[in-house]
Write a protein that holds these residues in place. Sequence first.
Motif, PDB file in Angstrom:
ATOM      1  N   LEU A  86       0.960  -1.187  -0.065  1.00 36.94           N
ATOM      2  CA  LEU A  86       0.111  -0.093  -0.039  1.00 36.94           C
ATOM      3  C   LEU A  86       0.898   1.255  -0.060  1.00 36.94           C
ATOM      4  N   THR A  87       1.987   1.187   0.770  1.00 34.12           N
ATOM      5  CA  THR A  87       2.918   2.381   0.672  1.00 34.12           C
ATOM      6  C   THR A  87       3.500   2.596  -0.545  1.00 34.12           C
ATOM      7  N   VAL A  88       3.749   1.584  -1.083  1.00 32.02           N
ATOM      8  CA  VAL A  88       4.528   1.663  -2.512  1.00 32.02           C
ATOM      9  C   VAL A  88       3.590   2.324  -3.627  1.00 32.02           C
ATOM     10  N   LEU A  89       2.153   1.639  -3.322  1.00 30.55           N
ATOM     11  CA  LEU A  89       1.185   2.339  -4.454  1.00 30.55           C
ATOM     12  C   LEU A  89       0.944   3.643  -3.941  1.00 30.55           C
TER      13      LEU A  89
ATOM     14  N   ARG B 120       1.521   9.325  -5.957  1.00 29.58           N
ATOM     15  CA  ARG B 120       1.997  10.919  -5.632  1.00 29.58           C
ATOM     16  C   ARG B 120       2.871  11.213  -6.785  1.00 29.58           C
ATOM     17  N   ARG B 121       3.918  10.419  -7.540  1.00 29.62           N
ATOM     18  CA  ARG B 121       4.631  10.797  -8.364  1.00 29.62           C
ATOM     19  C   ARG B 121       4.118  11.312  -9.447  1.00 29.62           C
ATOM     20  N   ARG B 122       3.265  10.418 -10.190  1.00 31.40           N
ATOM     21  CA  ARG B 122       2.589  10.673 -11.037  1.00 31.40           C
ATOM     22  C   ARG B 122       1.928  12.058 -11.339  1.00 31.40           C
ATOM     23  N   ARG B 123       1.211  12.117 -10.127  1.00 31.42           N
ATOM     24  CA  ARG B 123       0.402  13.601  -9.774  1.00 31.42           C
ATOM     25  C   ARG B 123       1.524  14.769  -9.867  1.00 31.42           C
ATOM     26  N   ARG B 124       2.428  14.708  -9.429  1.00 31.90           N
ATOM     27  CA  ARG B 124       3.524  15.778  -9.202  1.00 31.90           C
ATOM     28  C   ARG B 124       4.004  15.982 -10.972  1.00 31.90           C
ATOM     29  N   ARG B 125       3.968  15.083 -11.699  1.00 31.60           N
ATOM     30  CA  ARG B 125       4.470  15.203 -13.220  1.00 31.60           C
ATOM     31  C   ARG B 125       3.496  15.955 -13.860  1.00 31.60           C
ATOM     32  N   ARG B 126       2.151  15.334 -13.456  1.00 32.24           N
ATOM     33  CA  ARG B 126       1.148  16.043 -14.325  1.00 32.24           C
ATOM     34  C   ARG B 126       0.923  17.645 -13.914  1.00 32.24           C
ATOM     35  N   THR B 127       1.061  17.790 -12.819  1.00 34.53           N
ATOM     36  CA  THR B 127       0.721  19.222 -12.460  1.00 34.53           C
ATOM     37  C   THR B 127       1.516  20.282 -13.138  1.00 34.53           C
ATOM     38  N   PRO B 128       2.727  20.381 -13.415  1.00 35.79           N
ATOM     39  CA  PRO B 128       3.512  21.397 -14.055  1.00 35.79           C
ATOM     40  C   PRO B 128       2.986  21.642 -15.711  1.00 35.79           C
ATOM     41  N   ALA B 129       2.512  20.448 -16.504  1.00 31.95           N
ATOM     42  CA  ALA B 129       1.884  20.747 -17.863  1.00 31.95           C
ATOM     43  C   ALA B 129       0.621  21.287 -17.685  1.00 31.95           C
TER      44      ALA B 129
END
Length: 321
Positions: free
Chosen positions: A286-289, A294-303
């Motif tokens: 669950l922690t890995v997921l 969270r990383r995917r959300r950070r990548r999408r946010t600047p674009a």
Amino acid sequence: MTTMGAGMDGRRGRRRGALLAAGTLLAAVALAGCSAGDSGSDSAGTAAEAPQGAQGALDKGSDADAAGTAGAGAPDLRVDQRAIIYTGSMRVQVTDVDATAREVSAVVTRAGGFIGGDQRRSAEADAVAELQLRVPAAKFAQVVEEVAKLGRQQSREINTQDVTEETVDLEARIVTQRARVDSARRLLARANSIADLVSLENELGRREADLASLEAKKRRLADLTALSTITVSLAGPAAKTDEEKAETGFLVGLKGGWEAFVTSMTVLLTVLGALLPWLVAFGVPLTVLLLVLRRRRRRRTPAQVAQVSAPPQVPAARSAP
């Protein structure tokens, strides 16, 4: 003539005497017959009235029988003939509770008694066994001393109760009640109507119930006086007495609080230890997921921010020909 007249007078006198004697005899016979008739009618009336006055006859007959039986003899109230109930309790600290309990049972058996109750709490050092001993009254003191020698005696309490007067009174009441029961049975056998029969049966049943209750009390007293009761508590080396358990004060409270805290922490650690395998099995994936999301959300946010902040492009106007 004179002689003849005298003879006639003598005859008349004899006739009168005979008639007088005969009349007297007839009067005596009649009087005897009347007396017999009166006595027969009185006895018949008494027999007929006996069931009707059943309660009064019961009371009179019972009182007469009770008075005859009560005065049969006075009880012997010497010291060695008194009825005394012995009870005792003692606490003995021993090394091995189970082994000592077997020795106590052997002591009671040799004295002619038996174990009336056995409650034990098994443990290594603080084991406790509570035995109820029933021993003959004559062997009461001997059994107490033998049990006290099996370990270190911590406490002893001996009580006696003299029930001689109660026993004598109970025996007198039983004798009286038996006489009342016998009287009721005799009148029941002579009942000649259904109403009297029902009334006498009810009275007889009530008296028999009272007699059974008195006899049960007598048997209970006889059992208590014949067999004494000794309550023996066998405690292990680390078992605490009642006085030690009832200690109060700041240090006792602090000690109790610390023990409660340690117990609570032990329970908490036990629960955590039980939950740890589940946390490892489900918590790590669950922690890995969560980290990947969270990383995917950070990548999408600047674009998305760049697209929102860029001005819209207006198409250029065409020139007229």
